[in-house]
Motif scaffolding. Structure first.
Motif, PDB file in Angstrom:
ATOM      1  N   GLY A  14      -2.668  11.181  -4.339  1.00 19.28           N
ATOM      2  CA  GLY A  14      -3.710  11.659  -3.438  1.00 19.28           C
ATOM      3  C   GLY A  14      -5.102  11.259  -3.885  1.00 19.28           C
ATOM      4  O   GLY A  14      -5.923  10.810  -3.074  1.00 19.28           O
ATOM      5  N   GLU A  15      -5.383  11.398  -5.176  1.00 21.26           N
ATOM      6  CA  GLU A  15      -6.723  11.082  -5.676  1.00 21.26           C
ATOM      7  C   GLU A  15      -7.019   9.590  -5.580  1.00 21.26           C
ATOM      8  O   GLU A  15      -8.145   9.195  -5.253  1.00 21.26           O
ATOM      9  N   SER A  16      -6.026   8.752  -5.867  1.00 19.33           N
ATOM     10  CA  SER A  16      -6.269   7.307  -5.796  1.00 19.33           C
ATOM     11  C   SER A  16      -6.462   6.853  -4.353  1.00 19.33           C
ATOM     12  O   SER A  16      -7.297   5.978  -4.078  1.00 19.33           O
ATOM     13  N   LEU A  17      -5.725   7.438  -3.414  1.00 16.85           N
ATOM     14  CA  LEU A  17      -5.919   7.098  -2.004  1.00 16.85           C
ATOM     15  C   LEU A  17      -7.295   7.541  -1.519  1.00 16.85           C
ATOM     16  O   LEU A  17      -7.958   6.832  -0.756  1.00 16.85           O
ATOM     17  N   GLU A  18      -7.730   8.726  -1.954  1.00 19.39           N
ATOM     18  CA  GLU A  18      -9.074   9.199  -1.600  1.00 19.39           C
ATOM     19  C   GLU A  18     -10.131   8.237  -2.135  1.00 19.39           C
ATOM     20  O   GLU A  18     -11.077   7.870  -1.436  1.00 19.39           O
ATOM     21  N   MET A  19      -9.972   7.834  -3.376  1.00 13.54           N
ATOM     22  CA  MET A  19     -10.940   6.920  -3.988  1.00 13.54           C
ATOM     23  C   MET A  19     -10.940   5.573  -3.273  1.00 13.54           C
ATOM     24  O   MET A  19     -12.003   4.978  -3.029  1.00 13.54           O
TER      25      MET A  19
END
Length: 644
Positions: free
Chosen positions: A356-361
């Motif tokens: 989730g965090e990498s997709l957000e970034m």
């Protein structure tokens, strides 16, 4: 042994209730998790248990009309499904614990051992007569091991289920624990009552059905995993689903969908219209990509999770074609600036929240670009994510263990040719990462809310500095303290800072609060806070003017005495890229505002800024931000020398 006559009124009630419940649950479309599949299995097993209980009771009551093998099989299937419900509930408790804890206290094969044993006993029952005995003459009678074996297996699975709940209770909410405890109480109470006190009254399944219903209301409602606006699965569901896929060693693909202009459209058209548009998009994604699991994350962002064998290029092409058009909202027509991010989740991804965090970034990076480009989550981006996570850890450690330091950068007064002001700038000295600058952790602090605590720590240290040193003797008239947009929106900011100043016994005449341009968008909210601090003697400077967030109306409507021109505007002017700087200076001078120019790095720049009319100049030409001790030495060597 006596012939049994059964009262099936409660059983029929349980049957009707469970059929309605099963149909309703199936229509709700639950998130495809093992836990939800196990719950569905419990419903099917419970329904089968009720049906075979009714069939076995009827055949046993009229045993003279039916062959012995029908009595044998119907009773065998009833006991099998009864034990299966208890077994599946223990599996359900294990799945619930597995979502939150890495290592459950029991393995799958250990849970199945009592079930295998029960199946073996039931299969051998026609010869051993251990659980029950059936015949055309006597019908159904309980066997010599019935009162020992059946209750023992049911109690064993109940104890296992309770062990999961109690062992992992710190990971479960009160609602979840209540639902699981209620199931145990309902099932065990009715089962033991029927076995030992009312053998003729079929109440076991009404207890099981009631327990299932309570558990549904407490923790199994599919609506808990759905977003109300789009009817797709929500962010929490995304985390649970991807976590399970990684635990099971499955590889999958994620396509994140965002819109570069979403926040702008939201401010123009409002949340109601944008929610209707998101609902339309959610329906389209859910129906068109039925081989994917669709999630709505937040802020107009969706994620499609595909199996690894799906070809992703045609999907990208379809999405571009679908969003490359105008969307109608009543009388309004708008266009969405599509941005996509892609991640292939394989065994190298160790932690579920990395996804989730990498997709957000990746989406954030894509939205910053002017034109569309598929942003792929690669090793470089993951390295950036891990680095930011280290900054996050360092930030929290700094606040907790007082690793926060305040550096001071002197500001040159062009009129008296002395350093009469200084800006307080926060630093973190982490034992592992070393000295960290604000650009590595301020955005993180604003996202997770720690900026409020960090700001108070900095202000306390500035107040302590003022109390311990004679500013007049140092030649310092004011120290500038930064306030971020998040701090400015905090309701009790003024009260908190006034209490800190009172605690250190200082007034605010020597404090200038710097507020960035982006904070001036909410003018009405800012006014009250500024008035409270201004009454105590504080002054305000507009920081980073020229970064493109505010306008002249905002500047003139708030009580700023000083404008700090951002270094980007200064550098553009001296690189001969932009000639607007002198005009800005003249406009603010005409309004009797004090001008501070940031980013002066050479003598030509400082001379040019002073000649332009800037009252103060700040930059590396004079000094970088330095530690308190070095700052004091700088003032003594420069201000005292110039005075002499």
């Amino acid at each position: 042994m006596e012939n049994m006559i059964w009262d099936a009124r409660y059983e029929l009630t349980a049957l009707i209730m469970l059929i309605l419940f099963l149909v309703f649950y199936q229509l709700q479309r639950s998130l495809p998790l093992k836990k939800n599949r196990v719950f569905m299995g419990m419903l099917v097993a419970e329904l089968s248990c009720i049906l075979w209980d009714l069939i076995a009771s009827y055949i046993s009551t009229w045993h003279m009309r039916y062959p012995t093998w029908m009595l044998e099989i119907s009773n065998m299937l009833y006991f099998l499904f009864l034990i299966s419900v208890y077994y599946l509930f223990s599996v359900y408790c294990r799945c619930t614990a597995r979502e939150r804890a890495a290592d459950p206290i029991l393995r799958w094969w250990q849970l199945r051992v009592p079930l295998w044993f029960a199946i073996a006993v039931l299969i051998s029952n026609p010869w051993t007569k251990a659980i029950y005995d059936v015949s055309r003459e006597n019908g159904y009678v309980r066997g010599w091991m019935y009162y020992y074996l059946i209750p023992a297996i049911l109690i064993l699975y109940t104890v296992i289920s309770l062990a999961f709940v109690l062992y992992y209770r710190k990971y479960l909410s009160i609602r979840e624990k209540g639902g699981l405890y209620a199931f145990v109480i309902c099932t065990m109470l009715t089962s033991m009552l029927q076995i030992y006190f009312f053998p003729y009254l079929l109440i076991t399944n009404i207890g099981l059905s009631t327990g299932v219903a309570i558990n549904y209301l407490a923790m199994q409602n599919p609506e808990f995993d759905k977003d109300r606006k789009t009817r797709n699965y929500n962010l929490e569901g995304f985390g649970r689903y991807t976590s399970e896929q990684l635990r099971m060693g499955k590889e999958f693909q994620c396509m994140a969908i965002g819109f570069a202009n979403y926040k702008t459209l939201l401010s123009i058209y409002g949340s109601q219209k944008m929610d209707r548009l998101l609902n339309r998009i959610g329906i389209r994604l859910r129906n068109h990509y039925n081989h994917a699991v669709t999630f709505y994350i937040h802020n107009g962002r969706f994620v499609l999770v595909f199996p690894r064998h799906i070809e992703i290029n045609p999907i990208e092409t379809e999405l571009i074609a679908y969003f490359d058009r105008n969307f109608g909202l009543n009388k309004d027509v708008l266009q969405l600036n599509l941005r996509l991010a892609y991640l292939y989740a394989d065994k190298q991804i160790k932690k579920p929240f990395d996804i989730g965090e990498s997709l957000e970034m990746a989406l954030d990076d894509a939205c910053r670009k002017e034109i569309y480009q598929l942003k792929v989550v690669d090793d470089a981006l993951m390295e950036k994510l891990y680095r930011e996570r280290e900054y996050h850890r360092a930030l929290h450690d700094a606040i907790e263990k007082d690793h926060v330091e305040v550096f001071y950068q002197p500001i040159y007064d062009s009129k008296c040719e002395l350093f009469t002001m200084a800006e307080a700038l926060v630093r973190i000295r982490d034992p592992k990462l070393g000295l960290l600058f604000p650009d590595t952790f301020i955005s993180i602090a604003e996202k997770d809310g720690t900026i409020l605590g960090l700001g108070k720590i900095v202000f306390r240290k500035v107040c302590r500095f003022i109390r311990e040193h004679d500013l007049d003797a140092l030649g310092i008239q004011a120290i500038e303290v930064n306030l971020s947009p998040i701090q400015c929106r905090h309701r009790f900011l003024a009260e908190d800072y006034l209490k800190i100043a009172e605690e250190y016994g200082i007034d605010l005449n020597n404090i200038v609060f710097e507020i960035t341009e982006s904070a001036t968008v909410g003018v009405a909210r800012m006014g009250k806070m500024m008035q409270q601090l201004q009454k105590a003697g504080a002054r305000f400077a507009l920081d980073d003017y020229g970064t493109g967030y505010s306008n002249m109306i905002n500047v003139m409507s708030l009580p700023f005495y000083c404008i700090k021109i951002d270094k980007s505007l200064v550098w553009s002017y001296f690189r001969h890229e932009d000639w607007i700087l002198p005009k800005f200076v003249q406009i603010f001078k005409d309004d009797s505002l004090t001008i501070v120019a940031e980013g002066a790095e050479t003598k030509d720049m400082t001379d040019g800024l002073i000649e332009m009319g800037c009252d103060y100049v700040q930059g590396f030409y004079y000094s970088k931000p330095v530690e308190e001790k070095v700052f004091l030495e700088f003032l003594k060597s420069h201000n005292e020398t110039r005075k002499e």
